[in-house]
Design a protein around this motif. Structure first.
Motif, PDB file in Angstrom:
ATOM      1  N   ASP A   1      -1.126   9.298   5.094  1.00  0.00           N
ATOM      2  CA  ASP A   1      -2.032  10.377   5.499  1.00  0.00           C
ATOM      3  C   ASP A   1      -2.931  10.791   4.323  1.00  0.00           C
ATOM      4  N   TYR A   2      -2.327  10.873   3.146  1.00  0.00           N
ATOM      5  CA  TYR A   2      -3.102  11.206   1.939  1.00  0.00           C
ATOM      6  C   TYR A   2      -4.162  10.133   1.680  1.00  0.00           C
ATOM      7  N   LEU A   3      -3.764   8.873   1.813  1.00  0.00           N
ATOM      8  CA  LEU A   3      -4.721   7.776   1.617  1.00  0.00           C
ATOM      9  C   LEU A   3      -5.852   7.847   2.639  1.00  0.00           C
ATOM     10  N   GLU A   4      -5.526   8.229   3.870  1.00  0.00           N
ATOM     11  CA  GLU A   4      -6.557   8.390   4.901  1.00  0.00           C
ATOM     12  C   GLU A   4      -7.571   9.454   4.484  1.00  0.00           C
ATOM     13  N   GLN A   5      -7.082  10.564   3.954  1.00  0.00           N
ATOM     14  CA  GLN A   5      -7.982  11.619   3.480  1.00  0.00           C
ATOM     15  C   GLN A   5      -8.856  11.110   2.335  1.00  0.00           C
TER      16      GLN A   5
ATOM     17  N   ASP B   1      -4.353  -0.174  -1.002  1.00  0.00           N
ATOM     18  CA  ASP B   1      -3.157   0.666  -1.119  1.00  0.00           C
ATOM     19  C   ASP B   1      -2.599   1.007   0.259  1.00  0.00           C
ATOM     20  N   LYS B   2      -3.477   1.293   1.197  1.00  0.00           N
ATOM     21  CA  LYS B   2      -3.039   1.636   2.550  1.00  0.00           C
ATOM     22  C   LYS B   2      -2.352   0.445   3.210  1.00  0.00           C
ATOM     23  N   ARG B   3      -2.951  -0.755   3.057  1.00  0.00           N
ATOM     24  CA  ARG B   3      -2.328  -1.966   3.619  1.00  0.00           C
ATOM     25  C   ARG B   3      -0.960  -2.211   2.984  1.00  0.00           C
ATOM     26  N   ALA B   4      -0.908  -2.052   1.675  1.00  0.00           N
ATOM     27  CA  ALA B   4       0.364  -2.270   0.976  1.00  0.00           C
ATOM     28  C   ALA B   4       1.411  -1.264   1.437  1.00  0.00           C
ATOM     29  N   THR B   5       1.011  -0.023   1.645  1.00  0.00           N
ATOM     30  CA  THR B   5       1.950   0.997   2.088  1.00  0.00           C
ATOM     31  C   THR B   5       2.440   0.701   3.500  1.00  0.00           C
ATOM     32  N   PHE B   6       1.547   0.229   4.366  1.00  0.00           N
ATOM     33  CA  PHE B   6       1.982  -0.172   5.700  1.00  0.00           C
ATOM     34  C   PHE B   6       2.988  -1.316   5.629  1.00  0.00           C
TER      35      PHE B   6
END
Length: 147
Positions: free
Chosen positions: A74-78, A45-50
């Motif tokens: 930021d939420y995904l990082e948490q 999800d983080k890669r896709a969001t980037f």
């Protein structure tokens, strides 16, 4: 005469305990795999969001849209940080269950070895009895022929 081990119920109990420990380890491994899959989905999800942020920047997207995407990152990082802790706890749990299983396997092995020794002793005694009976029969035959 048949061999009967007086502590057979203990051997059966130790075997059941080992089986239960195997099931508990299996459940712990399943939980660990589930946590790892969840962590992998968060990374994806983080890669896709980037990727979305990159394409939005190329398309000259609004600042509000980019801020929203950044908050989501930021939420995904948490979530990833939390999930990493969950994975670590699951790994520790798996290691504990492995250790528990090893102790149960050792316990079962001790009792099985004791049973095996007792069975060997029983078989040896049975062979001695049989040999004594055969010797006695031979002695009686010899005595009968000698008369």
């Amino acid at each position: 005469m048949r061999f009967r081990y007086v502590y057979q119920k203990v051997v059966d109990l130790k075997s059941n305990e080992k089986t239960q420990a195997e099931w508990m380890l299996s459940a712990a491994v399943g939980h660990l795999q589930s946590e790892q899959r969840s962590l992998d989905r968060l990374f994806e999800d983080k890669r896709a969001t980037f990727s979305v942020i990159q394409s939005e920047m190329e398309n000259k997207a609004s600042v509000i849209k980019l801020q929203e995407l950044q908050r989501y990152v930021d939420y995904l990082e948490q979530c990833i940080t939390s999930k990493l802790r969950d994975v670590k706890r699951a790994e520790i749990h798996v290691e504990n269950k492995k250790s528990f299983l090893n102790s149960k396997m050792l316990d079962e092995k001790v009792w099985l070895k004791a049973k095996e020794k007792e069975q060997d002793k029983f078989q040896h005694e049975m062979l001695l009895r049989e040999q004594n009976e055969l010797d006695e029969m031979a002695t009686v035959r010899f005595a009968m022929r000698a008369r």
